[in-house]
Design a protein around this motif. Structure first.
Motif, PDB file in Angstrom:
ATOM      1  N   UNK A  85       0.805  -1.228   0.000  1.00 42.14           N
ATOM      2  CA  UNK A  85       0.000   0.000   0.000  1.00 42.14           C
ATOM      3  C   UNK A  85       0.834   1.273   0.000  1.00 42.14           C
ATOM      4  N   UNK A  86       1.807   1.355  -0.875  1.00 43.20           N
ATOM      5  CA  UNK A  86       2.558   2.608  -0.986  1.00 43.20           C
ATOM      6  C   UNK A  86       1.721   3.601  -1.800  1.00 43.20           C
ATOM      7  N   UNK A  87       1.796   4.872  -1.403  1.00 45.38           N
ATOM      8  CA  UNK A  87       0.940   5.921  -1.978  1.00 45.38           C
ATOM      9  C   UNK A  87       1.753   6.824  -2.906  1.00 45.38           C
ATOM     10  N   UNK A  88       1.266   6.960  -4.122  1.00 51.69           N
ATOM     11  CA  UNK A  88       1.973   7.748  -5.132  1.00 51.69           C
ATOM     12  C   UNK A  88       1.021   8.715  -5.812  1.00 51.69           C
ATOM     13  N   UNK A  89       1.585   9.712  -6.471  1.00 50.93           N
ATOM     14  CA  UNK A  89       0.804  10.580  -7.351  1.00 50.93           C
ATOM     15  C   UNK A  89       1.602  10.801  -8.619  1.00 50.93           C
ATOM     16  N   UNK A  90       0.925  10.697  -9.743  1.00 50.70           N
ATOM     17  CA  UNK A  90       1.638  10.880 -10.996  1.00 50.70           C
ATOM     18  C   UNK A  90       0.708  10.813 -12.186  1.00 50.70           C
ATOM     19  N   UNK A  91       1.304  10.972 -13.362  1.00 51.42           N
ATOM     20  CA  UNK A  91       0.555  11.014 -14.619  1.00 51.42           C
ATOM     21  C   UNK A  91       0.617   9.635 -15.275  1.00 51.42           C
ATOM     22  N   UNK A  92      -0.532   9.135 -15.672  1.00 53.27           N
ATOM     23  CA  UNK A  92      -0.592   7.824 -16.315  1.00 53.27           C
ATOM     24  C   UNK A  92       0.191   7.825 -17.627  1.00 53.27           C
TER      25      UNK A  92
END
Lengths: 200, 273
Positions: A85-92
């Motif tokens: 369950x590591x949390x990331x944010x980014x562009x597909x």
């Protein structure tokens, strides 16, 4: 007949989300071949290239302006730790790849990074909601030692494929081995098949 | 899988003044000691040698072991009598080509290291697989000066390089900077003291031995500048230790003018984040 280590019990944190040979890690270890590169966001770009040159390029601001996903995934390092369950944010990468021309025979990708690191991935593994250019981690900016300002995120493969300090993707009509892939690590790296090293 | 080629010419590289990781690779491409498929080898503990209160060296007899390059590691598998298994990676301490010796530091609440360092007795078994890792390695054929920088048990793969240099009688200039918390944590102390032509610089971060007149604390830029080969010598630099140590040292080395492409790092442990 298995080789038994007399008296060994182990911790027995068996979890269906742990691929074979992995153990659960609560921290976030760092694995890098060299110093952490320093990026200048004013001149930073992410580009997609083919044999005929650049097919698309985004500045830091342009990348930030694109719709982003919040991503929660388990990640598996070939050095045997798994972080759930590591949390990331980014562009597909679906969004970025859809924005450029790709020839039908360009089915392979070599990722290039600051510092000269490379890794190879089949194009199909970057499509279908499986991969991102990630710039956020755990609610904040992605720290440099974890690949900031931006890294590839391909959580379904061993984590060395999620190349830190990503700068470009090179579209190829044949597979070219990347950095660790030339140093004995598996060309594909599926953690559920334990594809750690050459020939696995 | 499609066909896989290793073709330098096919890889377009950004123009740089220094070698990139990719360009530094070719000398590692075809090592006879790294077979293409690595089997699990049954191994028997021959000797367990305490190094400190929390570290021990395991001497293993592993039929089929073909030797390693200096700096490589192995995967170790322990299997319980009911079939439960756990695997971890450990650096080789032995010189290139030698039988397997691992120095293992106990990790607090670790699953494998307490068994290896405290419970395992001569005659007991484990399985190992390797050698692994062909980046963080030193080859005796290289004449470039070698700067080794170790934090804690990060000394283990660097000791393999020092021992390889001694074993083959190489005259390659070597310097070693070793950071340890206290004298009680220092690995291979006597062996390092006995080295005649490797310059060894000690750094004590918590407590120094009696009679120590230098500072106590982390290795800073001034320490690194004084202890290391200067950037003009273009040394190959190997840094191994806990992540914060390696981050700080590698960043300071780049600030001092060392080429990032010549600094090889190996990190262990969580970052705390």
């Amino acid at each position: 007949m298995a080789i038994v280590s007399r008296g060994f019990r182990g911790r027995r944190t068996e979890d269906p989300r742990l691929p074979p040979g992995q153990y659960l890690e609560r921290g976030f270890p760092v694995l890098s071949a060299g110093p952490t590169p320093r990026a200048d966001l004013d001149t930073w770009t992410f580009s997609i290239r083919g044999a005929d040159g650049e097919r698309g390029s985004w500045t830091w601001r342009e990348l930030q302006a694109l719709p982003a996903d919040d991503i929660v995934r388990d990640i598996h390092c070939v050095t045997r730790w798994t972080k759930l369950d590591s949390h990331w944010r980014g562009v597909s990468l679906d969004r970025l790849l859809d924005a450029v021309r790709i020839e039908p025979d360009e089915q392979y990708v070599l990722a290039h990074c600051d510092g000269g690191y490379t890794t190879n991935v089949p194009l199909a593994d970057l499509r279908g909601g499986q991969a991102w250019i990630a710039y956020g981690y755990d609610g904040g900016a992605l720290p440099p030692e974890h690949g900031g300002p931006a890294r590839l995120l391909i959580p379904h493969l061993y984590f060395w494929k999620s190349a830190k300090w990503i700068r470009s993707l090179q579209l190829l009509d044949h597979d070219v081995a990347g950095f660790w892939e030339r140093l004995g690590y598996h060309e594909y790296g599926d953690p559920w098949k334990e594809q750690r090293y050459w020939g696995d | 899988m499609g066909r896989l080629t290793v073709a330098d010419g096919a890889v377009e590289e950004p123009a740089e003044d220094e070698p990139s990781l990719h360009e530094l690779l070719p000398d590692g491409a075809d090592d006879p000691v790294a077979p293409r498929v690595l089997p699990w080898l049954p191994a028997t503990l021959v000797e367990r040698r305490p190094e400190t209160a929390s570290a021990a060296t395991l001497v293993l007899d592993a039929p089929g072991w073909t030797g390693a390059l200096a700096g490589q590691h192995v995967d170790v598998r322990l299997t319980a009598d009911d079939g439960y298994a756990a695997e971890r990676s450990y650096s080789l301490a032995s010189p290139a080509g030698a039988p397997v010796e691992l120095t293992v530091q106990v990790v607090d609440d670790g699953e494998v290291s307490p068994y290896l360092t405290l419970d395992m007795e001569p005659g007991d078994h484990l399985e190992l697989r390797g050698p692994i890792g062909r980046w963080f390695v030193w080859r005796p054929g290289s004449t470039r000066p070698v700067q080794l920088i170790a934090g804690g048990s990060g000394l283990v793969p660097l000791m393999s390089m020092v021992r390889t240099r001694e074993a083959v009688g190489a005259s390659t200039p070597f310097r070693l900077l070793v950071s340890a918390r206290t004298p009680a944590d220092a690995l291979y102390d006597e062996e390092l003291a006995a080295l005649t032509d490797v310059e060894v610089t000690r750094v004590w971060t918590r407590r120094a031995p009696e009679g120590w007149t230098g500072p106590v604390g982390r290795a800073d830029a001034a320490t690194l500048a004084a202890a290391c080969f200067p950037p003009a010598d273009e040394p190959d630099v190997f840094v191994c230790g806990p992540t914060p140590f390696v981050e700080a040292v590698a960043n300071a080395l780049v600030d001092l003018g060392h080429m990032p492409g010549r600094i090889r790092t190996e990190r262990f442990g969580p970052t705390g984040s």
